[in-house]
Design a protein around this motif. Structure first.
Motif: not given
Length: 62
Positions: A26, A29, A31, A33
């Motif tokens: 990802g 950040s 996160k 994905t």
């Protein structure tokens, strides 16, 4: 830009050498994905990349 994945043995792997390795990717950040999957016996071979949603559905169906 290529980012090196951090692979770990899945809890779905067996004790008899049938190992599934998983890595998350990802943005910086943090996160997630995408989820990457590969056979631990053949790490140089192409693996499989699935969405977080697909992985969640797969793991929920066990």
């Amino acid at each position: 830009m290529s980012v090196e994945l951090r692979w770990f043995k899945s809890t779905y792997s067996s004790d008899e050498g049938e190992c599934l390795e998983v890595a998350y990717s990802g943005p910086r950040s943090g996160k997630v994905t995408a989820v990457h999957l590969r056979d631990s016996k053949n790490p140089a071979e192409p693996g499989l990349r699935v969405s977080v949603r697909a992985w969640a559905s797969f793991t929920a169906a066990r």
